[in-house]
Write an enzyme that holds these catalytic residues in place. Structure first.
Site, PDB file in Angstrom:
ATOM      1  CD  GLU A 156      -2.800  -1.284   0.021  1.00  0.00           C
ATOM      2  OE1 GLU A 156      -3.056  -0.258  -0.631  1.00  0.00           O
ATOM      3  OE2 GLU A 156      -3.232  -2.407  -0.315  1.00  0.00           O
ATOM      4  CG  ASP A 166      -3.444  -3.297  -6.995  1.00  0.00           C
ATOM      5  OD1 ASP A 166      -2.504  -3.325  -6.185  1.00  0.00           O
ATOM      6  OD2 ASP A 166      -4.598  -2.957  -6.687  1.00  0.00           O
TER       7      ASP A 166
END
Length: 336
Positions: A156, A166
């Site tokens: 994160e 991602d």
């Protein structure tokens, strides 16, 4: 008496919230000024504070090696809600606040549930707004799903600090490669696994079968899932599946899968995550800490605000009086 429109505008501008601006700085390879804030709606639980400390400490070492000894977390402030009744000794915040925090610990978001996520509005390389963890994620053993919490934090943090994305795609988990083979959307392609359809999962065991190919799309059927082998040799990539034991690095130009239909390729013009990270301002004039094998452990400060009363005082004397006179009789009447 009703305020004039000009006075209302004047007071509104004074009360506007300050735009979010992170206080994080990078000094001598260490990140300082990170703020993790717990939402007042979260029930009081000392274990939550302990798990946050353990997560960041684990993340610091993982980050240090993932960035090839370039950065680590030096100090972190944890903002405790005023609603918590603990009599522990807390410091008073200076500039730290919930609205300006880098990490929020709050109730689940309807879209993500207990999944950690980072709010990103910008383009490739732009910093994100904040990381969101739920109390349930921080208090529950989620190793099979997410891996160690420290690894999740680094995943994160890469979203938040360096603006990468991602490397998986829930909506498009497979694609047809240039070699006309069906591949799982992943980075790197060195991660091995099987493509299976799972049925009737009960008590930790599932009935599974090989995926069938859809003759219309050429891809596997909708319920097909890529299941990575637990034993891997691939070190990449943290932005695909950080829960695999072997994964300790970001995809580089050599290992990056440019064909995968994921957000990293879409947003970053098929650049690898490591390329984007190394292009960030953090690494422009930063040398690796080759003289040490592990970074110093992070230090933590526990902060808690006291109840405050805010008063708006209008001064009728001097220059302010001349201003009020200029504004008209309506505000003057209020002040008399």
């Amino acid at each position: 008496m009703v305020f004039s429109l000009k006075v209302i505008l004047f007071l509104s501008l004074l009360l506007l919230p300050v735009l979010k601006s992170s206080q994080v700085t990078l000094n001598n390879n260490g990140y300082d000024g990170i703020v993790i804030a717990i939402n007042p709606s979260v029930p009081e639980d000392e274990k939550l504070i302990q798990n946050i400390k353990e997560m960041v400490t684990e993340a610091s070492a993982y980050l240090f090696h993932a960035t090839k000894r370039r950065v680590y977390f030096r100090n972190v402030s944890i903002l405790i809600p005023m609603t918590w009744k603990s009599k522990s000794e807390y410091l008073i915040p200076k500039q730290e606040s919930y609205d300006q925090a880098d990490v929020l610990v709050a109730d689940p978001n309807l879209k993500y549930g207990d999944d950690p996520y980072t709010l990103q509005y910008g383009q490739c390389g732009d910093k994100g707004q904040y990381i969101h963890f739920t109390p349930n994620f921080l208090l529950t053993n989620n190793l099979p799903t997410y891996g160690p919490r420290g690894r999740v934090f680094v995943h994160e943090w890469a979203h938040l600090r360096w603006g990468v994305f991602d490397e998986y795609n829930v909506d498009q988990p497979f694609y047809i490669s240039r070699r006309n083979t069906i591949e799982a959307t992943r980075c790197s392609t060195h991660i091995t696994g099987v493509n299976m359809v799972l049925h009737e999962c009960k008590g930790g065991s599932c009935i599974e079968r090989p995926c069938r190919r859809n003759p219309k799309t050429g891809l596997y059927e909708a319920k097909c899932t890529f299941i990575p082998n637990r034993s891997q040799t691939a070190k990449e990539s943290i932005m695909f599946m950080q829960n695999l034991d072997s994964v300790t690095e970001f995809c580089t130009e050599k290992t990056h899968n440019k064909e995968a239909p994921n957000l990293q390729n879409k947003m970053c013009n098929h650049r690898s995550t490591w390329d984007v990270i190394m292009s960030s301002e953090d690494f422009q004039h930063l040398s690796p800490m080759t003289e040490i094998n592990s970074p110093p452990r992070p230090t933590f400060s526990l902060l808690k605000s006291k109840q405050r009363v805010v008063c708006l005082v209008l001064d009728k004397s001097g220059s302010m009086y001349r201003y009020l006179t200029f504004m008209g009789p309506s505000i003057n009447t209020i002040m008399t």
